[in-house]
Design a protein around this motif. Structure first.
Motif, PDB file in Angstrom:
ATOM      1  N   ASP A 198       0.810  -1.210   0.000  1.00 57.36           N
ATOM      2  CA  ASP A 198       0.000   0.000   0.000  1.00 57.36           C
ATOM      3  C   ASP A 198       0.846   1.264   0.000  1.00 57.36           C
ATOM      4  N   THR A 199       2.175   1.097  -0.035  1.00 58.99           N
ATOM      5  CA  THR A 199       3.048   2.266   0.014  1.00 58.99           C
ATOM      6  C   THR A 199       2.757   3.172  -1.175  1.00 58.99           C
ATOM      7  N   ALA A 200       2.602   4.474  -0.924  1.00 57.56           N
ATOM      8  CA  ALA A 200       2.224   5.399  -1.977  1.00 57.56           C
ATOM      9  C   ALA A 200       3.400   5.673  -2.913  1.00 57.56           C
ATOM     10  N   VAL A 201       4.540   6.067  -2.320  1.00 61.93           N
ATOM     11  CA  VAL A 201       5.747   6.307  -3.100  1.00 61.93           C
ATOM     12  C   VAL A 201       6.836   5.404  -2.528  1.00 61.93           C
ATOM     13  N   SER A 202       7.372   4.540  -3.347  1.00 60.72           N
ATOM     14  CA  SER A 202       8.383   3.603  -2.848  1.00 60.72           C
ATOM     15  C   SER A 202       9.683   3.778  -3.617  1.00 60.72           C
ATOM     16  N   GLN A 203      10.777   3.518  -2.928  1.00 56.59           N
ATOM     17  CA  GLN A 203      12.100   3.638  -3.528  1.00 56.59           C
ATOM     18  C   GLN A 203      12.900   2.385  -3.202  1.00 56.59           C
ATOM     19  N   THR A 204      13.735   1.999  -4.137  1.00 59.35           N
ATOM     20  CA  THR A 204      14.677   0.899  -3.874  1.00 59.35           C
ATOM     21  C   THR A 204      16.025   1.256  -4.495  1.00 59.35           C
ATOM     22  N   PRO A 205      17.111   0.948  -3.821  1.00 60.02           N
ATOM     23  CA  PRO A 205      17.140   0.360  -2.480  1.00 60.02           C
ATOM     24  C   PRO A 205      16.988   1.446  -1.414  1.00 60.02           C
ATOM     25  N   LYS A 206      16.853   1.050  -0.158  1.00 58.32           N
ATOM     26  CA  LYS A 206      16.800   2.012   0.940  1.00 58.32           C
ATOM     27  C   LYS A 206      18.205   2.481   1.289  1.00 58.32           C
ATOM     28  N   TYR A 207      19.153   1.596   1.176  1.00 54.73           N
ATOM     29  CA  TYR A 207      20.549   1.927   1.468  1.00 54.73           C
ATOM     30  C   TYR A 207      21.413   1.442   0.312  1.00 54.73           C
ATOM     31  N   LEU A 208      22.430   2.225   0.006  1.00 50.78           N
ATOM     32  CA  LEU A 208      23.329   1.880  -1.091  1.00 50.78           C
ATOM     33  C   LEU A 208      24.722   2.331  -0.697  1.00 50.78           C
ATOM     34  N   VAL A 209      25.632   1.369  -0.560  1.00 46.94           N
ATOM     35  CA  VAL A 209      27.020   1.686  -0.236  1.00 46.94           C
ATOM     36  C   VAL A 209      27.861   1.195  -1.399  1.00 46.94           C
ATOM     37  N   THR A 210      28.680   2.068  -1.942  1.00 39.03           N
ATOM     38  CA  THR A 210      29.420   1.706  -3.153  1.00 39.03           C
ATOM     39  C   THR A 210      30.745   2.446  -3.205  1.00 39.03           C
ATOM     40  N   GLN A 211      31.600   2.033  -4.110  1.00 38.87           N
ATOM     41  CA  GLN A 211      32.915   2.639  -4.256  1.00 38.87           C
ATOM     42  C   GLN A 211      32.864   3.783  -5.266  1.00 38.87           C
ATOM     43  N   MET A 212      33.765   4.704  -5.089  1.00 38.92           N
ATOM     44  CA  MET A 212      33.932   5.792  -6.070  1.00 38.92           C
ATOM     45  C   MET A 212      34.151   5.202  -7.459  1.00 38.92           C
ATOM     46  N   GLY A 213      33.582   5.854  -8.445  1.00 43.66           N
ATOM     47  CA  GLY A 213      33.777   5.436  -9.822  1.00 43.66           C
ATOM     48  C   GLY A 213      32.723   4.469 -10.333  1.00 43.66           C
ATOM     49  N   ASN A 214      31.973   3.855  -9.403  1.00 45.11           N
ATOM     50  CA  ASN A 214      30.939   2.914  -9.840  1.00 45.11           C
ATOM     51  C   ASN A 214      29.736   3.640 -10.430  1.00 45.11           C
ATOM     52  N   ASP A 215      28.892   2.859 -11.127  1.00 45.06           N
ATOM     53  CA  ASP A 215      27.617   3.360 -11.647  1.00 45.06           C
ATOM     54  C   ASP A 215      26.499   2.660 -10.886  1.00 45.06           C
ATOM     55  N   LYS A 216      25.500   3.447 -10.458  1.00 39.32           N
ATOM     56  CA  LYS A 216      24.405   2.842  -9.696  1.00 39.32           C
ATOM     57  C   LYS A 216      23.078   3.480 -10.095  1.00 39.32           C
ATOM     58  N   SER A 217      22.005   2.744  -9.810  1.00 38.74           N
ATOM     59  CA  SER A 217      20.656   3.258 -10.088  1.00 38.74           C
ATOM     60  C   SER A 217      19.780   3.175  -8.851  1.00 38.74           C
ATOM     61  N   ILE A 218      18.885   4.136  -8.745  1.00 36.68           N
ATOM     62  CA  ILE A 218      17.861   4.135  -7.700  1.00 36.68           C
ATOM     63  C   ILE A 218      16.516   4.162  -8.413  1.00 36.68           C
ATOM     64  N   LYS A 219      15.594   3.311  -7.918  1.00 32.10           N
ATOM     65  CA  LYS A 219      14.289   3.227  -8.583  1.00 32.10           C
ATOM     66  C   LYS A 219      13.210   3.853  -7.715  1.00 32.10           C
ATOM     67  N   CYS A 220      12.220   4.428  -8.363  1.00 36.17           N
ATOM     68  CA  CYS A 220      11.092   5.028  -7.664  1.00 36.17           C
ATOM     69  C   CYS A 220       9.801   4.672  -8.384  1.00 36.17           C
TER      70      CYS A 220
END
Lengths: 113, 115
Positions: B1-23
């Motif tokens: 039932d969550t109205a606005v959701s995001q994944t992931p909640k936490y993201l730990v990564t190294q400099m230079g990497n590429d990452k995505s956050i979804k909503c």
């Protein structure tokens, strides 16, 4: 440049006290002012104000907008520890197909038992 | 039932990497936003999409690229991550009705830590 300033930056009170948080703004084509409460995660909506002098009230919280002074206050009476949070003020303006929230720096409120 | 959701909640990564956050939002809203909240808790708009069309693009490095596959989703891809990208990223949505337009609903945030 559009700007929203909140004061004080932080505040410590005891349960039962009344607090007043301030927000002033300088934006072109002002549309609305909003107050949000942010505890540990997402900001949650409190009030939206568009007209001067009309108080909005929800329980122990109330807010009013003064367009002449370009400011708003948020009052919390009989504070409780659960009121501890960051209170964010944001302003929107007219223009474009959609509007962004221009946030102030927030006021960190700590209510001690 | 969550109205606005995001994944992931936490993201730990190294400099230079590429990452995505979804909503994703299930409120039927037409407009979605990405905000960045820095260590001083200052929230600042990054992007806004209205019906999959980019509307607001603040002064954000082009390493950040939003993508909206449909009006219920707005993802944020970040290339070549830098230390200064560490922050909490909030997704939000709103409906362009005349009265409630400015009320934006926020997701729970994604805390990004770049090491």
């Amino acid at each position: 440049e559009d700007k929203v300033v909140q004061s004080p930056l932080s505040l410590v009170v005891h349960e039962g006290d009344t607090v007043t948080l301030n927000c002033s703004y300088e934006v072109t084509n002002f549309r609305s002012l909003l107050w949000y409460k942010q505890e540990k995660k997402a900001p949650t909506f409190l009030f939206m104000l568009t007209s001067s002098g009309i108080e909005k009230k929800s329980g122990r919280l109330s807010s009013i907008l003064d367009k002449k002074e370009l400011s708003s206050i948020l009052n919390i009476t009989a504070t409780q520890t659960g009121d501890s949070a960051i209170y964010l003020c944001a302003v929107t303006n007219y223009g474009g197909a959609t509007n962004k929230l221009i946030f102030g720096t927030g006021t960190l409120l700590a209510v001690q038992p | 039932d969550t109205a606005v959701s995001q994944t992931p909640k936490y993201l730990v990564t190294q400099m230079g990497n590429d990452k995505s956050i979804k909503c994703e939002q299930n409120l039927g809203h037409d407009t979605m936003y990405w905000y960045k909240q820095d260590s001083k808790k200052f929230l600042k708009i990054m992007f806004s999409y209205n019906n999959k069309e980019l509307i607001i693009n603040e002064t954000v490095p082009n390493r950040f690229s939003p993508k909206s596959p449909d009006k219920a989703h707005l993802n944020l891809h970040i290339n070549s991550l830098e230390l200064g990208d560490s922050a909490v990223y909030f997704c939000a949505s709103s409906h362009p009705s005349s009265v409630a337009y400015n009320e934006q609903f926020f997701g729970p945030g994604t805390r990004l830590t770049v090491l």
